[in-house]
Scaffold this motif. Structure first.
Motif, PDB file in Angstrom:
ATOM      1  N   GLU A 297      27.273 -38.755  37.040  1.00 40.28           N
ATOM      2  CA  GLU A 297      28.123 -39.143  38.161  1.00 40.28           C
ATOM      3  C   GLU A 297      29.392 -39.880  37.730  1.00 40.28           C
ATOM      4  OE1 GLU A 297      26.562 -42.207  40.757  1.00 40.28           O
ATOM      5  OE2 GLU A 297      25.029 -42.719  39.266  1.00 40.28           O
ATOM      6  N   ASP A 298      29.425 -40.328  36.491  1.00 40.63           N
ATOM      7  CA  ASP A 298      30.631 -41.012  36.015  1.00 40.63           C
ATOM      8  C   ASP A 298      31.534 -40.084  35.199  1.00 40.63           C
ATOM      9  OD1 ASP A 298      29.024 -40.704  33.810  1.00 40.63           O
ATOM     10  OD2 ASP A 298      29.285 -42.754  33.056  1.00 40.63           O
ATOM     11  N   LEU A 348      32.500 -38.451  41.477  1.00 37.05           N
ATOM     12  CA  LEU A 348      31.167 -38.269  42.022  1.00 37.05           C
ATOM     13  C   LEU A 348      30.493 -39.617  42.264  1.00 37.05           C
ATOM     14  CD1 LEU A 348      29.946 -35.394  39.644  1.00 37.05           C
ATOM     15  CD2 LEU A 348      30.734 -35.156  42.005  1.00 37.05           C
ATOM     16  N   ASP A 349      29.561 -39.633  43.183  1.00 38.45           N
ATOM     17  CA  ASP A 349      28.727 -40.812  43.429  1.00 38.45           C
ATOM     18  C   ASP A 349      27.346 -40.312  43.815  1.00 38.45           C
ATOM     19  OD1 ASP A 349      27.512 -43.156  44.042  1.00 38.45           O
ATOM     20  OD2 ASP A 349      28.985 -43.837  45.500  1.00 38.45           O
ATOM     21  N   ARG A 350      26.449 -40.420  42.887  1.00 38.68           N
ATOM     22  CA  ARG A 350      25.117 -39.869  43.124  1.00 38.68           C
ATOM     23  C   ARG A 350      24.433 -40.546  44.299  1.00 38.68           C
ATOM     24  NH1 ARG A 350      20.179 -40.646  43.200  1.00 38.68           N
ATOM     25  NH2 ARG A 350      20.557 -42.854  42.836  1.00 38.68           N
ATOM     26  N   ASP A 354      23.576 -36.490  45.849  1.00 35.54           N
ATOM     27  CA  ASP A 354      23.017 -36.184  44.530  1.00 35.54           C
ATOM     28  C   ASP A 354      22.939 -34.686  44.254  1.00 35.54           C
ATOM     29  OD1 ASP A 354      21.067 -35.532  46.308  1.00 35.54           O
ATOM     30  OD2 ASP A 354      19.460 -36.662  45.336  1.00 35.54           O
ATOM     31  N   VAL A 380      23.908 -34.039  40.569  1.00 36.15           N
ATOM     32  CA  VAL A 380      24.640 -35.209  40.069  1.00 36.15           C
ATOM     33  C   VAL A 380      23.634 -36.115  39.384  1.00 36.15           C
ATOM     34  CG1 VAL A 380      26.145 -37.106  40.658  1.00 36.15           C
ATOM     35  CG2 VAL A 380      26.268 -34.984  41.974  1.00 36.15           C
ATOM     36  N   ASP A 382      22.257 -39.471  37.532  1.00 39.48           N
ATOM     37  CA  ASP A 382      22.469 -40.908  37.728  1.00 39.48           C
ATOM     38  C   ASP A 382      22.943 -41.588  36.453  1.00 39.48           C
ATOM     39  OD1 ASP A 382      22.074 -43.343  39.399  1.00 39.48           O
ATOM     40  OD2 ASP A 382      20.650 -43.823  37.791  1.00 39.48           O
ATOM     41  N   ASP A 418      19.974 -47.052  41.828  1.00 33.82           N
ATOM     42  CA  ASP A 418      19.874 -46.034  40.788  1.00 33.82           C
ATOM     43  C   ASP A 418      18.457 -45.478  40.760  1.00 33.82           C
ATOM     44  OD1 ASP A 418      22.552 -46.347  39.953  1.00 33.82           O
ATOM     45  OD2 ASP A 418      22.011 -48.142  38.814  1.00 33.82           O
TER      46      ASP A 418
END
Length: 528
Positions: A297-298, A348-350, A354, A380, A382, A418
């Protein structure tokens, strides 16, 4: 050639004179004409002259002239046993073989001699001057020359008696195999060519004559499925439907065989035929890459999520593929039309989403174009980008001092958004003192017995940390107040109290109250 034509005309004229002589003789003695006619007809079937010879004679008889020497010419012609000789000789006859014989019938005992006056075979046939026998001097070739014409003269002494025409007809033998115009043939066919279409002419010839020169063509190898057949005209034709994706070319071996009899004497030759099957756009692209992929996601913008790949069983431009996104999941992704690389276009942001789904189309460049669509799922992954979170920033607890050891006092719980190890929280306590916390469950328990009279208040720090590669943590303060229980009896200290009272004390109540306060104060101090 001019000399030959001249001599032929002379011979025809002589025959004409013979006929006239026969007419005259018939008028004088009809029986003689019948006898001579029967004699001239006694010729073996194999000694008949060529058809062109009879035709030419008829023509000359119709238009020839008559001379006064007709009667004498007819008598000299009859010196030979036949008016014309015709011999048939196979072309494979061995040189030196007797191939024919002429014979003169003379009443006189004077020796006769046979000589060749005309010969278009350049001594191909050698004449014995005494016996009239012909020997073959060298090999014949039907394909080079099919007949020979000789003029033979018989002499008695030094005077000419008569001459006769001799024909040698060369009979063909199967000594030439069929011959293709080329050893290798090539042809191209679209894979949707209609059945029974003839597409290649196999030019083949045979120099032999009759059945020896008739040729049959057969595909003997390279066509196990019977895809092709050959017409009697020598054309190669399509027998079954083609599919370039199954078989893109055929390497055929074609045999040409003559029809000589017996079959053991037949001759053959072969040629190679390569048939290339040309592609048409009859297959849709199909994806060979996975239908899902993961991305942290990063990940940075424009990172390659995955390279999608589709294939097409066609060839050329029919197999070239372009990629398009029908659904880009709100613009989160893009695709390289040529390479099929899926690129990240938004952060992205899980914890918000996701799983993302996009629809990809693979389109070939044929005409017309054929396309195939596929749903592609992006998971996605984590990363440890969230701290554990307690519901409160601090906690206050009151506990009686007589609580038993091991008693669970409070259940603390910190949440981490998370997942996996990044979301697994472990607890620790400092300073621990008489308390302990379960590292996994977050339950605070009493480890040692409390004593309010010794410690009535505790201030603890509870830490919740996740198990990410670089752990993230959160802390809260816990204030614990130990509540008193009646676990002590009053005691005087000292146990012996001596009080001195003045005998002349006027207000005894003041003295008594002072003593009680001390006692009360002492007692209170002990409780504290």
């Amino acid at each position: 050639m001019e000399t030959t034509r001249h001599l032929r005309k002379v011979m025809l004229l002589l025959l004409l004179l013979m006929v006239l002589n026969m007419v005259v003789s018939h008028e004088r003695n009809p029986g003689i004409l019948r006898a001579e006619s029967e004699f001239s007809g006694i010729v073996d079937e194999q000694h008949k002259p060529p058809s062109w010879y009879n035709t030419s004679v008829d023509a000359e008889l119709k238009h020839g002239a008559v001379s006064s020497l007709a009667h004498s010419r007819w008598q000299t012609q009859m010196a030979f046993s036949q008016t014309v000789y015709s011999f048939q000789v196979k072309e494979d006859t061995v040189p030196g073989t007797v191939v024919g014989k002429v014979e003169a019938q003379m009443d006189s005992p004077t020796p006769i001699t046979y000589t060749v006056q005309e010969d278009d075979g350049e001594n191909m046939f050698l004449l014995n001057p005494v016996s009239g026998v012909f020997l073959l001097s060298r090999s014949l070739d039907f394909e080079a020359q099919r007949f020979y014409i000789l003029t033979i003269e018989v002499q008695q002494g030094h005077s000419q008696v008569s001459s006769v025409r001799v024909y040698f007809n060369v009979l063909d033998v199967n000594d030439n195999p069929p011959v293709f115009s080329q050893n290798n043939f090539t042809a191209s066919l679209l894979e949707d060519t209609r059945l029974k279409t003839c597409f290649l002419s196999l030019n083949v010839s045979d120099k032999d004559d009759g059945e020896n020169g008739e040729v049959e063509l057969t595909v003997v190898s390279g066509d196990e499925l019977g895809m092709f057949f050959i017409r009697s005209t020598g054309s190669l034709c399509l027998n079954k439907e083609l599919d370039r994706e199954t078989e893109s070319s055929y390497n055929l071996t074609v045999t040409a065989k003559d029809c000589a009899r017996p079959a053991s004497s037949q001759l053959t030759s072969t040629a190679r035929v390569v048939v290339e099957v040309e592609d048409i756009n009859d297959n849709a692209p199909f994806f060979v890459s996975a239908q899902h992929a993961g991305i942290p996601e990063d990940s940075a913008l424009h990172s390659v999520v995955m390279t999608l790949h589709a294939e097409d069983e066609d060839a050329g431009s029919n197999a070239k593929i372009l990629y398009y996104l029908i659904n880009s999941s709100g613009g989160t992704f893009s695709i390289d039309n040529t390479t099929g690389e899926v690129l990240l276009e938004e952060i992205l942001d899980r914890e918000k989403a996701d799983t993302l789904t996009i629809t990809v189309t693979a389109t070939d460049m044929g005409s017309p174009r054929i396309a195939t669509a596929m749903n592609f799922t992006v998971h996605v992954e984590d990363v440890n980008d969230n701290d554990p979170v307690f519901p409160h920033s601090n906690y206050s607890l009151s506990i009686k001092e007589d609580v038993q050891r091991g008693t669970s006092l409070f259940h603390f719980e910190a949440q981490d958004q998370d997942i996996g190890s990044n979301g697994q929280v472990r607890y620790s306590l400092s300073p621990a003192g008489p308390f302990v916390v379960d590292a996994v469950r977050g339950v605070l328990s009493l480890r040692d017995q409390l004593d309010r009279e010794r410690d009535s208040n505790y201030s603890l720090i509870l830490t919740a940390a996740n198990k990410g590669d670089v752990p993230r943590s959160a802390t809260v303060t816990i204030s614990i107040t130990v509540l008193d229980v009646n676990d002590f009896t009053p005691q005087f200290s000292p146990e012996l109290l001596i009080i001195h009272v003045k005998e002349n004390e006027k207000d005894l109540s003041q003295l008594t109250q002072q003593v009680l306060l001390d006692l009360l104060g002492h007692t209170l101090c002990n409780h504290l």
